[in-house]
Design a protein around this motif. Structure first.
Motif, PDB file in Angstrom:
ATOM      1  N   LEU A   1       2.253   5.178   5.161  1.00 47.67           N
ATOM      2  CA  LEU A   1       2.283   4.638   3.681  1.00 47.67           C
ATOM      3  C   LEU A   1       2.780   5.870   2.971  1.00 47.67           C
ATOM      4  O   LEU A   1       3.388   5.247   1.856  1.00 47.67           O
ATOM      5  CB  LEU A   1       0.814   4.569   3.258  1.00 47.67           C
TER       6      LEU A   1
ATOM      7  N   ASP B   1       0.795  -1.184  -0.154  1.00 45.34           N
ATOM      8  CA  ASP B   1       0.152   0.103   0.018  1.00 45.34           C
ATOM      9  C   ASP B   1       0.635   1.506   0.004  1.00 45.34           C
ATOM     10  O   ASP B   1       0.442   2.334  -0.164  1.00 45.34           O
ATOM     11  CB  ASP B   1      -0.976   0.134   1.259  1.00 45.34           C
ATOM     12  N   VAL B   2       2.109   0.876   0.112  1.00 41.81           N
ATOM     13  CA  VAL B   2       3.108   2.446  -0.068  1.00 41.81           C
ATOM     14  C   VAL B   2       2.842   3.025  -1.186  1.00 41.81           C
ATOM     15  O   VAL B   2       3.039   2.670  -2.145  1.00 41.81           O
ATOM     16  CB  VAL B   2       4.441   1.974   0.145  1.00 41.81           C
TER      17      VAL B   2
END
Ligand SMILES: [Zn+2]
Length: 294
Positions: free
Chosen positions: A234, A101-102
């Motif tokens: 994130l 999800d970064v």
């Protein structure tokens, strides 16, 4: 007025004209950087690509790569469009999706560019994604990753020793660079300097324009990142990797005001919308592995 005074006046006028011409030319012409290979980087494109292949193979072992052929093929089509419009089109560029999800993207030497899935979620149209890819291509065009390794090698070995060795084959180059590049795994985490980021931004907007994309895409993506209100963990990597997004937005806006791009550049496509739709149907990224207990 004697002849000497007249000549002096004519010469002054000519000087003023020349200065005005130069100023006019500077303000009218684009200031896209024209990066040259650093003097301490003796490696050929083929050698850099061989090293990049090794670094990419290690990165693929270390990171969860999203194996979705339609998505990867879309990313490679778009990425290669901006790469072919760059000042270093002879490199073979490869684009991969990292399944986390970064909100981040990074480049390795030799044209290997990774985009985290969180970034694909974050971008809102094709020109934003094209802009981010064009920025990463800019790092490759300007030899940023490679020059860090080459500098260390040069400092240690010196050019004379390199010449004594004669031509090196690709494997020898990989061995040497692994030795002097430090742990190859760290490439994905390597931070670029602020100057390198600015250069990649500037190269990025011109790569995007030549590929037919609205350069506002990169500016808008950076601008939203500067006020990102989602989970800070994130986006942290991206902000660390790409410092001061607000300053970078300002620099790009100034450049685009001084050198406006042609009208009618592409902002979006059905292929982008289809890729986003496909992404939304995939299972969520795997949870990152917890560090082993001490
Ligand atoms: Zn960057």
């Amino acid at each position: 007025m004697n002849m000497k005074q007249t000549l002096q006046q004519m010469s002054a006028a000519a000087g003023a004209c020349l200065a005005a011409f130069i100023l006019l030319n500077v303000s009218l012409s684009a200031i896209e950087p024209t990066p040259a290979k650093p003097f301490y980087d003796p490696f050929t494109d083929e050698q850099e690509m061989a090293f990049g292949r090794e670094a990419a193979a290690e990165t693929d072992k270390r990171m969860p790569i999203l194996d979705q052929s339609l998505l990867t093929s879309y990313l490679n089509d778009l990425g290669n469009k901006v790469a072919q419009a760059s000042r270093r089109p002879q490199i073979q560029y490869t684009f991969k999706v990292v399944n986390t999800d970064v909100v981040n993207a990074f480049s390795l030497p030799g044209g290997y560019i990774y985009v985290h899935r969180g970034l694909l979620d974050f971008v809102q149209n094709e020109s934003e994604l094209a802009g981010v890819l064009a920025h990463e291509v800019g790092h490759v065009v300007a030899y940023h990753s490679m020059s860090n390794v080459a500098r260390q090698y040069w400092l240690d070995q010196g050019m004379s020793q390199l010449k004594q060795r004669g031509a090196l084959d690709n494997q020898q180059v990989v061995d040497i660079l692994q030795k002097y590049g430090g742990p190859i795994l760290l490439f994905a985490d390597r931070k670029f300097s602020r100057e390198e980021e600015s250069e990649a931004d500037m190269l990025g907007i011109y790569n995007a324009i030549r590929a037919g994309y609205d350069p506002e895409g990169l500016v808008l993506a950076l601008n939203r990142l500067s006020s990102f209100t989602g989970n800070p963990s994130l986006v942290e990597t991206f902000l660390l990797d790409h410092p001061l997004p607000a300053d970078r937005v300002q620099a790009l806006r100034t450049e685009l005001t001084q050198n406006p791009p042609p009208a009618g550049l592409k902002q979006d496509s059905y292929a982008f919308k289809a890729a986003k739709l496909l992404l939304s149907t995939l299972p969520p990224p795997p949870k990152p592995k917890a560090p082993p207990h001490q």
